[in-house]
Every structure is written in structure tokens, then in C-alpha cells.
Design a protein around this motif. Sequence first.
Motif, PDB file in Angstrom:
ATOM      1  N   TRP A  99       4.918   2.277  -0.301  1.00 51.17           N
ATOM      2  CA  TRP A  99       4.164   1.247   0.405  1.00 51.17           C
ATOM      3  C   TRP A  99       2.693   1.655   0.467  1.00 51.17           C
ATOM      4  O   TRP A  99       2.241   2.312   1.396  1.00 51.17           O
ATOM      5  CB  TRP A  99       4.713   1.033   1.810  1.00 51.17           C
ATOM      6  CG  TRP A  99       5.859   0.072   1.845  1.00 51.17           C
ATOM      7  CD1 TRP A  99       7.179   0.376   1.839  1.00 51.17           C
ATOM      8  CD2 TRP A  99       5.777  -1.353   1.881  1.00 51.17           C
ATOM      9  NE1 TRP A  99       7.947  -0.762   1.863  1.00 51.17           N
ATOM     10  CE2 TRP A  99       7.113  -1.848   1.899  1.00 51.17           C
ATOM     11  CE3 TRP A  99       4.726  -2.262   1.906  1.00 51.17           C
ATOM     12  CZ2 TRP A  99       7.408  -3.209   1.927  1.00 51.17           C
ATOM     13  CZ3 TRP A  99       5.022  -3.617   1.937  1.00 51.17           C
ATOM     14  CH2 TRP A  99       6.340  -4.080   1.953  1.00 51.17           C
TER      15      TRP A  99
ATOM     16  N   THR B  76       2.195 -16.538  -2.934  1.00 49.22           N
ATOM     17  CA  THR B  76       1.959 -15.129  -2.599  1.00 49.22           C
ATOM     18  C   THR B  76       2.703 -14.717  -1.335  1.00 49.22           C
ATOM     19  O   THR B  76       3.178 -13.576  -1.233  1.00 49.22           O
ATOM     20  CB  THR B  76       0.459 -14.863  -2.435  1.00 49.22           C
ATOM     21  OG1 THR B  76      -0.111 -15.805  -1.500  1.00 49.22           O
ATOM     22  CG2 THR B  76      -0.263 -15.014  -3.770  1.00 49.22           C
ATOM     23  N   LEU B  77       2.832 -15.614  -0.371  1.00 45.24           N
ATOM     24  CA  LEU B  77       3.609 -15.270   0.823  1.00 45.24           C
ATOM     25  C   LEU B  77       5.095 -15.143   0.503  1.00 45.24           C
ATOM     26  O   LEU B  77       5.790 -14.303   1.087  1.00 45.24           O
ATOM     27  CB  LEU B  77       3.381 -16.317   1.911  1.00 45.24           C
ATOM     28  CG  LEU B  77       1.998 -16.281   2.577  1.00 45.24           C
ATOM     29  CD1 LEU B  77       1.827 -17.441   3.544  1.00 45.24           C
ATOM     30  CD2 LEU B  77       1.770 -14.951   3.302  1.00 45.24           C
TER      31      LEU B  77
ATOM     32  N   LEU C 210       5.406 -11.792  -0.919  1.00 48.20           N
ATOM     33  CA  LEU C 210       5.388 -10.798   0.157  1.00 48.20           C
ATOM     34  C   LEU C 210       6.757 -10.714   0.820  1.00 48.20           C
ATOM     35  O   LEU C 210       7.225  -9.611   1.166  1.00 48.20           O
ATOM     36  CB  LEU C 210       4.318 -11.168   1.180  1.00 48.20           C
ATOM     37  CG  LEU C 210       4.167 -10.209   2.368  1.00 48.20           C
ATOM     38  CD1 LEU C 210       3.761  -8.820   1.902  1.00 48.20           C
ATOM     39  CD2 LEU C 210       3.149 -10.746   3.371  1.00 48.20           C
TER      40      LEU C 210
ATOM     41  N   ALA D  82       8.819  -8.589  -1.330  1.00 46.05           N
ATOM     42  CA  ALA D  82       8.473  -7.168  -1.190  1.00 46.05           C
ATOM     43  C   ALA D  82       9.066  -6.580   0.084  1.00 46.05           C
ATOM     44  O   ALA D  82       9.596  -5.453   0.082  1.00 46.05           O
ATOM     45  CB  ALA D  82       6.956  -7.006  -1.191  1.00 46.05           C
TER      46      ALA D  82
ATOM     47  N   GLY E 216       8.032 -10.434  -6.332  1.00 40.54           N
ATOM     48  CA  GLY E 216       7.629  -9.528  -5.263  1.00 40.54           C
ATOM     49  C   GLY E 216       8.598  -8.388  -5.062  1.00 40.54           C
ATOM     50  O   GLY E 216       8.218  -7.309  -4.586  1.00 40.54           O
TER      51      GLY E 216
ATOM     52  N   PRO F 171       4.967  -2.681  -3.998  1.00 44.12           N
ATOM     53  CA  PRO F 171       4.243  -3.438  -2.967  1.00 44.12           C
ATOM     54  C   PRO F 171       2.734  -3.451  -3.135  1.00 44.12           C
ATOM     55  O   PRO F 171       2.076  -4.390  -2.665  1.00 44.12           O
ATOM     56  CB  PRO F 171       4.652  -2.724  -1.670  1.00 44.12           C
ATOM     57  CG  PRO F 171       5.960  -2.092  -1.970  1.00 44.12           C
ATOM     58  CD  PRO F 171       5.889  -1.687  -3.409  1.00 44.12           C
TER      59      PRO F 171
ATOM     60  N   THR G  74       1.662  -6.628  -4.771  1.00 46.11           N
ATOM     61  CA  THR G  74       1.982  -7.815  -3.983  1.00 46.11           C
ATOM     62  C   THR G  74       1.042  -7.960  -2.796  1.00 46.11           C
ATOM     63  O   THR G  74       0.616  -9.073  -2.457  1.00 46.11           O
ATOM     64  CB  THR G  74       3.439  -7.744  -3.504  1.00 46.11           C
ATOM     65  OG1 THR G  74       4.304  -7.625  -4.632  1.00 46.11           O
ATOM     66  CG2 THR G  74       3.817  -8.981  -2.721  1.00 46.11           C
ATOM     67  N   LEU G  75       0.698  -6.857  -2.156  1.00 41.85           N
ATOM     68  CA  LEU G  75      -0.218  -6.924  -1.019  1.00 41.85           C
ATOM     69  C   LEU G  75      -1.583  -7.445  -1.440  1.00 41.85           C
ATOM     70  O   LEU G  75      -2.201  -8.253  -0.735  1.00 41.85           O
ATOM     71  CB  LEU G  75      -0.343  -5.544  -0.372  1.00 41.85           C
ATOM     72  CG  LEU G  75       0.910  -5.014   0.334  1.00 41.85           C
ATOM     73  CD1 LEU G  75       0.687  -3.587   0.821  1.00 41.85           C
ATOM     74  CD2 LEU G  75       1.290  -5.915   1.500  1.00 41.85           C
TER      75      LEU G  75
ATOM     76  N   THR H 174      -1.320 -11.145  -2.069  1.00 38.58           N
ATOM     77  CA  THR H 174      -1.221 -11.878  -0.809  1.00 38.58           C
ATOM     78  C   THR H 174      -2.600 -12.055  -0.177  1.00 38.58           C
ATOM     79  O   THR H 174      -2.908 -13.120   0.375  1.00 38.58           O
ATOM     80  CB  THR H 174      -0.284 -11.147   0.165  1.00 38.58           C
ATOM     81  OG1 THR H 174       0.992 -10.963  -0.451  1.00 38.58           O
ATOM     82  CG2 THR H 174      -0.113 -11.933   1.455  1.00 38.58           C
ATOM     83  N   CYS H 175      -3.438 -11.034  -0.273  1.00 36.28           N
ATOM     84  CA  CYS H 175      -4.812 -11.162   0.226  1.00 36.28           C
ATOM     85  C   CYS H 175      -5.538 -12.290  -0.500  1.00 36.28           C
ATOM     86  O   CYS H 175      -6.270 -13.082   0.117  1.00 36.28           O
ATOM     87  CB  CYS H 175      -5.566  -9.845   0.033  1.00 36.28           C
ATOM     88  SG  CYS H 175      -5.012  -8.502   1.106  1.00 36.28           S
TER      89      CYS H 175
END
Length: 744
Positions: free
Chosen positions: A313, A333-334, A337, A340, A684, A689, A692-693, A696-697
Motif C-alpha cells: 500500500w 476510478t472510484l 479504488l 483495490a 483495481g 494500489p 489506483t490511488l 483516483t486522485c
Amino acid sequence: MAPDRGSRAISGSSDYQAIPASKNDDDRKAGDTRTSSEEDTAVTETEAREEAIEFLTEHADEAQNFTIRGVLVGLGIGVIICFSNMYFGLQTGWVSGMAMPAALIGFAFFKTVARHINYPFTPVENVLVQTVAGALGTMPLGCGFVGVLPALEFLLHKDENGPLTLGIGKLMIWAIGICFFGVFIAVPLRKEVLIREKLKFPSGTATALMIGVLHGNEAGAEKQENPMETFRRRSQDMLRRPSGDMDRQLDETTDTDDQPKGERDHRSDWKAKIKLLIMAFGGSSIYTLASYFIPLLHDIPILGVPLAHKWLWSFNPSPAYIGQGIIMGPATTLHMLLGAVAGWGILSPLAKNKGWAPGPVEDWETGSKGWIVWVSLAIMLADSIVNLGWLVLRPTIHNAPHYVHIFREHIQRSSYRSLFSLSSFSEANKGSYRAVAPHNTFDASEDSDATKVDTDPLPEPDAPPEHLVGPKTVWLGLLVSIILCVGATHIVFINLIPLYASLTAILFALLLSLMGVRALGETDLNPVSGISKLTQLAFALIIPASNPNAIIINLLAGAISESGALQAGDMMQDLKTGHLLGAAPKAQFYGQLIGSFVGAIVSAAVYKLYTSVYTIPGGMFQVPTAYVWIFTARLVTGKGLPPLAWQWALGAGCIFALTTVLRIRWQGTSWQAYVPGGIAVAVGMYNVPSFTLARTCGGLLAWWWSRRGGEEGTVIVLASGLILGEGVFSIVTLGLASLSVPHL
């Protein structure tokens, strides 16, 4: 559809809607009671269609439809996109055609050298540049260099007759062999999906609108009513006077404020976009160089060092992945997440602690990283089967009431005995062909009120016949491209795949490409991953597991079907753009062939360059897509799964089959965004991760921008600059790595 954004007068425009079909004079005298305003509307719409035909003819005749300079600039841009796609494809499997950035870069180049060229750069030449660049740039995925080839070269076991080591020559032969037949598949579909069915192809439409804005067709524009599934949204008048609001084509659920009415300085508009693109490109380039010398920038332990080291992570603040998240949007993207969190936050520790995956977490074979791939794979298969199954069944379900109505009318008008013959049905429908969609017919003898009006629309305008690709060219080219594909496959993989298997894979590609093109036209998503997985599943039934080359055959069959579907979809998006701008389809067709040929050679060389410099899989290039390919092949051919993997995979597959049904049921409503999409969740789950993070941003940034009323075209340009900056400067870091320049 997007919400309406106002309306404007139809007179003098190219707007085209469904209109009453022409009737003979006797019918009109018998009982046509339409008002004069209805007749005026019919005349106006007929004139609008004539204007559209004139526009298509005029622009298709332009010499700039196919130029050497346009092809060369398109190839140059395509090489940049190819390097970028190879870089990101080997990292996460993400590949993009970058149609809008390609069109924007091509426009900026020709504007810069405008004083030094003999004839002007027009919208149709911009279409050529974008078509060539997109065809070349997507070849890393189209030729299997980010999935199948790494699986064959690095992931096959010895008992699977692997690994296979392919030289640069064989890689090029393979790439050239499979890079053409998808283009020939697309051409016959053009008339059906673009002209008859009028599918929207949102990305192709948005690219056309942007090209229209860049070339100064926006002066004096007023906010227009959002176009529906009619020629109005593809009319040339809309492109002469577009609103410039990319949002209504790129994201049909996002509302933005109306732009000011009146004339707008389009020159400052495109300059501002170019400036934004350059700034984003520069910032992303600086990060790429800095991250080479400071590798820690790729994995920042924002949740603490223990979670980063043991459970992976960490956060990768890559501008490119933030840009990808912007393009994907907040909903996707959510959902990634969520995948993930479910995969790396719940299933990975569970598999490790229960002893189902006893190896190190990051190990694909014995660790939980590989264990959760099986769950993500089941989710992808469930989503693909349900979605593609719906594409097949939907026409029948939607048209069933119409067919039932026809049958009931036939029963009512016929005697009991005539039900067993076709004669009465033929007489009842003689001279009145029924379309797939029901429509009213005008018949004064049967309707004394004479209020029924034929609502059949006028035929969709199309380019002149001399600018269309002829049927002989299509079918001869398709035959030659199939022979080339089969020949290249057997030259490169000698005695590994039988002839019937190659031909069957091409047949699957032909059939599944039809569904892929339709899905792309309606949803802007080409389900190539699902198409390839379905082909792999089918080949498990065709090729017995006892065949020593079963895994290799399964991988190659999936690669062929994916390539065909990808090329057909990309070609159709480009043809949509060209149709809106009046470009000659024949010129686009040859541009696509040139881009595909050069792309096959360039992508093979770039792939060999990356694999010779970097350790693959390893480090930055984990090739997760290759693992998905090889795991799928092993799954469907009956290879062993890790402990309890099949139980969890089956449960996840059932859950996401249900969520996919709900997404289909709620399509077009606000509820759909709240139901997780299977593909997004799976991506995801099998990507670490850190990627993916970052995405998501980007998705949240896109959401914030839309909430404040920003134009989506602007944020798309920003995202494109971020992606291209890191992708292009990956060439620099590639050179540094090949020279063994040390990290700090």
C-alpha cells in the motif's frame, strides 16, 4: 442522452430529424390533413439534408483529404503515442488512442508552419493526421505487446512448451500479420452503424467538435439544443457553429453552464489549449526525470512503511496516472479504488493469513498478489459475458412488441385457414416494407380521420460513392489480410498452432468485432478484454487440454480476436469523426492502413527495446495484463488453482454478474454510477494500489472541475499533456537505463 441545453431555430441549418416520408399525389388528395407549418418543416428538413449532401461532397473533394505531409505528421505523432502506450501498457495494461491530443498536436504543428506551406491545413487533413496517429499509437495493444507476447516470452512454464523467445524479425512478422484484418472488418460496418443506425460514438463526435473549434468554425455560435440520435448532432451546420462544449459529448451526465453568446476569439482559445498542453507536458517530464534518479518517488508510503513494504500500500504520484484518472472519470476510478480495497485490503491479507497464498505478497505464483488475480479474472469474465450477451439479445427483446403487434394485425385481418399460409401476410404487407423500428403509415382508405403521418426519416446523407471504399477492395483486402494473418502466425509459431485453430480465431474476431463496434458506438467503451477472454473460453472447448500446446494456442487465439476488435473499433471512431467533418472515408481507410503497418514495425522495435533494457516482469514493469492472459489460459484449460481460489472466484463472479445486470437495467440513470462496474473493480484488484490511488486522485480532480462548471475539453487537454509528458520522457529514461546511469 445528455440533458438539453437550449434550442435554436431550425431554418437554414443542417439539422435533420425524422420527417414524413414522401407520398404520391393521390395519397395527399385522399386525406393528407397536415398543416402548412408541418409541410414547411418537411420542406426545411429536406433542404437541410440537401445542404448536408452538398457539404459532404464539397469537403470529400478537397485535395487535403490525403496528403503526404498529413501522413508524415500523423506518423510522427503516432510514434510518440506508441512509446507512451508501450510504457504504460507494460506497467498497468492501459493503452489509449489519444485521438483528441493527436488532432490538437497536428493542428498546432501546421499552425506553426502555416507561413511555409503552399496550401492551407483544413479540418479534413486534421482528420487524416489524427487517423494515422491513432492507428500507429494503439499497435502495442493491437499486436499483443503489452499482454500476450510478454506472457509467451516470460510467463510460460516448461511443461507448457515455454518460454518462447522471439527475435525482432519474428516480432515484426507477427505484428504485420495481425494488424490489417480488423481495418477491413470495420469498413462494411460503417454504413450500418454510422449511416443507418446513427450510433453516437461519443469520442469520435467529441474529436470532430474539437477539430471544428480549432479551425475557427465557432464564431458567432449560440448554445444549441443537445442533439439526439438523429442527423442533427452530426449535421455539418453544427460543426460550422459548435458550442465548443466537449462535456456534452464526452460525459453525457455532467451539466455545465452555458457559454457566453456571440463571437469568440477562437485563435486565443486554441493557443490557450496548446499552452496548457505544453505546461502539463513539461511538468510531467520533470517528474519522470526526477523519478529516475529518485526511485522512491514511485512508491511513497503514505499509509506507513509497514503497510507499504508488506502489503504494497504505497502511492505513486505519477502525473500520467493522474491524467489517466481524469480521462476515466470519477465513477470508474472510484470503482477501481473499491477493487483495490477489496483485493489488497481484504482478500490479500486473508489469503496470506489463512495459508492459501503462503509466499511473499508480491509473488505472482505463490503470493497473495497472484491469488487475488483469480478473483479479478472471474469478475472480468462475468462482466464480459453478461454485457456481450445483452448486446446479442437486446435487439430481439426491444423489437419483440413490434413483431407481436404485426402478428396480431395479421391474425385480425386473416381467416383461420390463411394463418397457415404466407400469401395473406404477403398481401397485407405488399408494397409497405416494415423497418425494424415500428412506424405509422398513412392510408386514407383505412383511416377516415386521416390523421396518421408516416414518420420514416429521410435517408442519412453520406459521402459521394467515389470517395467510399469499394466492395471489391474490402472483400479482396479482407481475404488477403486473413491469409497474411494465418501465414504470419504459422511462420512465427511453427508447428505450435494448427491451421483450423488460426482460421477459427479469425472467425471469432469477425463475429465478436460486430458486438465490440456496437458497444463502442453506444457506450464509448470497446470491450476488447472481454472479447479476448470469451475467445479463450471458447477455445478451451475447441482445443483439448491434453494438447501440449493448449496454452499457447489459447493465448494466440485470444490475441487475434482482441486485435481485430480493437482495430475495428478504432477505425469506426475515426470514421465517425470524418463523417461529421465531411472527410473522404477512402482517404481515412488508406491512412489507417499506413498507420497500422508502420505501427506494427515501430511497436515491435519499441517492445524489444524495453524488454532488453528492463527486467520484465519486475520493478516498474510488472506486466499485470500478461498475468491475466496466462492465468485465464490456465483456468479454462483445467490447470490447477491455488487453495480456495475457485470458491472465492465463483462467488465474486456471481455477485458481479448481478451488478452488471443492474448497471444495464439502470443505464442512462443516475443510479448506474453507484453500481460498481466489473471491469473497473477487476482492474483495481489486479493492479497494485499505488497506480489506483493516483488514478483516483485524477478522477476526483475531474469531478471537482465539472462541479465548478469548467469545460471538459480543457481538463482533457491537461490530462493528455500529463500522459504524453511521462510517456515521451520515458524514452529519455530508457536511454539512461541502457547506459547504466546510476540512481541517486
